[in-house]
Design a protein around this motif. Structure first.
Motif, mmCIF file in Angstrom:
data_model
loop_
_atom_site.group_PDB
_atom_site.id
_atom_site.type_symbol
_atom_site.label_atom_id
_atom_site.label_comp_id
_atom_site.label_asym_id
_atom_site.label_seq_id
_atom_site.Cartn_x
_atom_site.Cartn_y
_atom_site.Cartn_z
ATOM 1 N N GLU A 153 -12.663 2.611 -6.038
ATOM 2 C CA GLU A 153 -11.973 3.799 -6.086
ATOM 3 C C GLU A 153 -10.747 3.488 -4.030
ATOM 4 O O GLU A 153 -10.276 3.761 -3.771
ATOM 5 N N MET A 154 -12.116 2.853 -3.550
ATOM 6 C CA MET A 154 -11.554 3.039 -1.856
ATOM 7 C C MET A 154 -10.366 1.577 -1.785
ATOM 8 O O MET A 154 -9.223 2.534 -0.922
ATOM 9 N N ILE A 155 -10.226 0.895 -2.494
ATOM 10 C CA ILE A 155 -9.351 0.250 -2.595
ATOM 11 C C ILE A 155 -8.220 0.554 -3.372
ATOM 12 O O ILE A 155 -6.356 0.302 -2.994
ATOM 13 N N SER A 156 -8.108 1.249 -4.502
ATOM 14 C CA SER A 156 -6.947 2.023 -5.116
ATOM 15 C C SER A 156 -6.326 3.462 -4.147
ATOM 16 O O SER A 156 -4.935 3.521 -3.209
ATOM 17 N N LYS A 157 -7.186 4.253 -3.235
ATOM 18 C CA LYS A 157 -6.983 4.900 -1.996
ATOM 19 C C LYS A 157 -6.050 4.719 -0.982
ATOM 20 O O LYS A 157 -4.979 4.912 -0.773
ATOM 21 N N GLN A 158 -6.491 3.239 -0.304
ATOM 22 C CA GLN A 158 -5.689 2.672 0.680
ATOM 23 C C GLN A 158 -4.792 2.202 0.278
ATOM 24 O O GLN A 158 -3.975 1.715 1.067
ATOM 25 N N ASN A 159 -4.495 1.738 -1.377
ATOM 26 C CA ASN A 159 -3.293 1.093 -1.614
ATOM 27 C C ASN A 159 -3.274 -0.441 -1.285
ATOM 28 O O ASN A 159 -2.093 -0.855 -0.981
ATOM 29 N N LEU A 160 -4.093 -1.042 -1.730
ATOM 30 C CA LEU A 160 -4.539 -2.859 -1.328
ATOM 31 C C LEU A 160 -4.436 -3.581 -2.256
ATOM 32 O O LEU A 160 -4.955 -4.540 -2.652
ATOM 33 N N GLU A 161 -4.206 -2.853 -3.632
ATOM 34 C CA GLU A 161 -4.559 -3.635 -4.949
ATOM 35 C C GLU A 161 -3.279 -4.857 -4.504
ATOM 36 O O GLU A 161 -4.226 -5.957 -4.933
ATOM 37 N N LYS A 162 -2.335 -4.567 -4.380
ATOM 38 C CA LYS A 162 -1.363 -6.287 -3.078
ATOM 39 C C LYS A 162 -2.100 -7.123 -3.393
ATOM 40 O O LYS A 162 -1.941 -8.023 -2.903
ATOM 41 N N LYS A 163 -2.997 -6.935 -1.797
ATOM 42 C CA LYS A 163 -3.651 -7.507 -1.129
ATOM 43 C C LYS A 163 -5.042 -8.291 -2.155
ATOM 44 O O LYS A 163 -4.841 -9.609 -1.780
ATOM 45 N N ILE A 164 -5.063 -8.412 -3.566
ATOM 46 C CA ILE A 164 -5.960 -8.849 -3.802
ATOM 47 C C ILE A 164 -5.277 -9.592 -5.764
ATOM 48 O O ILE A 164 -4.631 -9.375 -5.980
ATOM 49 N N SER A 165 -5.746 -11.170 -5.227
ATOM 50 C CA SER A 165 -5.240 -11.820 -5.539
ATOM 51 C C SER A 165 -6.160 -12.055 -7.999
ATOM 52 O O SER A 165 -5.959 -12.935 -8.388
ATOM 53 N N ALA A 166 -7.488 -11.947 -7.259
ATOM 54 C CA ALA A 166 -8.682 -12.608 -8.012
ATOM 55 C C ALA A 166 -8.549 -11.864 -9.125
ATOM 56 O O ALA A 166 -7.631 -10.864 -8.774
ATOM 57 N N THR A 167 -9.336 -12.069 -9.737
ATOM 58 C CA THR A 167 -9.886 -11.353 -10.742
ATOM 59 C C THR A 167 -10.502 -10.282 -10.604
ATOM 60 O O THR A 167 -11.993 -11.085 -9.922
ATOM 61 N N MET A 168 -10.508 -8.971 -10.511
ATOM 62 C CA MET A 168 -11.447 -8.211 -9.850
ATOM 63 C C MET A 168 -12.069 -7.648 -10.798
ATOM 64 O O MET A 168 -11.543 -6.909 -11.789
ATOM 65 N N ILE A 169 -13.276 -7.895 -10.584
ATOM 66 C CA ILE A 169 -14.304 -6.937 -11.474
ATOM 67 C C ILE A 169 -14.686 -5.810 -10.671
ATOM 68 O O ILE A 169 -15.169 -6.196 -9.991
ATOM 69 N N GLN A 170 -15.561 -4.283 -11.801
ATOM 70 C CA GLN A 170 -16.272 -3.448 -10.641
ATOM 71 C C GLN A 170 -17.387 -3.077 -11.803
ATOM 72 O O GLN A 170 -17.418 -3.443 -12.717
ATOM 73 N N ILE A 171 -18.195 -3.512 -10.935
ATOM 74 C CA ILE A 171 -19.453 -2.677 -11.250
ATOM 75 C C ILE A 171 -20.179 -1.183 -10.947
ATOM 76 O O ILE A 171 -20.067 -0.578 -10.017
#
Length: 84
Positions: free
Chosen positions: A54-72
């Motif tokens: 949620e923090m990543i989404s709120k701060q618009n940081l998704e583009k910094k992530i090139s890895a497969t992101m798994i939420q737990i």
């Protein structure tokens, strides 16, 4: 030990994954989240707790992530994000 996997989450989640052998494990800090994502930019799998996602989404940081992101879920339980 696998350096292709990283976790960013609360202290309990990070401790559990460290005990499982994940070396790249960081306790989340909302004000330093962008820095923490830069430290894990070379991994292939990034595990994050739902509040971190949620923090990543709120701060618009998704583009910094090139890895497969798994939420737990974190220690408080699932927020049902996967159902959305």
């Amino acid at each position: 030990m696998n350096k292709d996997i990283a976790i960013i989450g609360d202290d309990d989640a990070v401790l559990g994954f460290k005990l499982a052998g994940v070396q790249n494990a960081q306790v989340v800090s909302e004000e330093h989240l962008a820095e923490q994502l830069n430290k894990v930019k070379d991994v292939t799998m990034l595990i994050v707790t739902e509040p971190v996602a949620e923090m990543i989404s709120k701060q618009n940081l998704e583009k910094k992530i090139s890895a497969t992101m798994i939420q737990i879920p974190d220690k408080t339980g699932s927020k049902g994000i996967a159902k959305k």
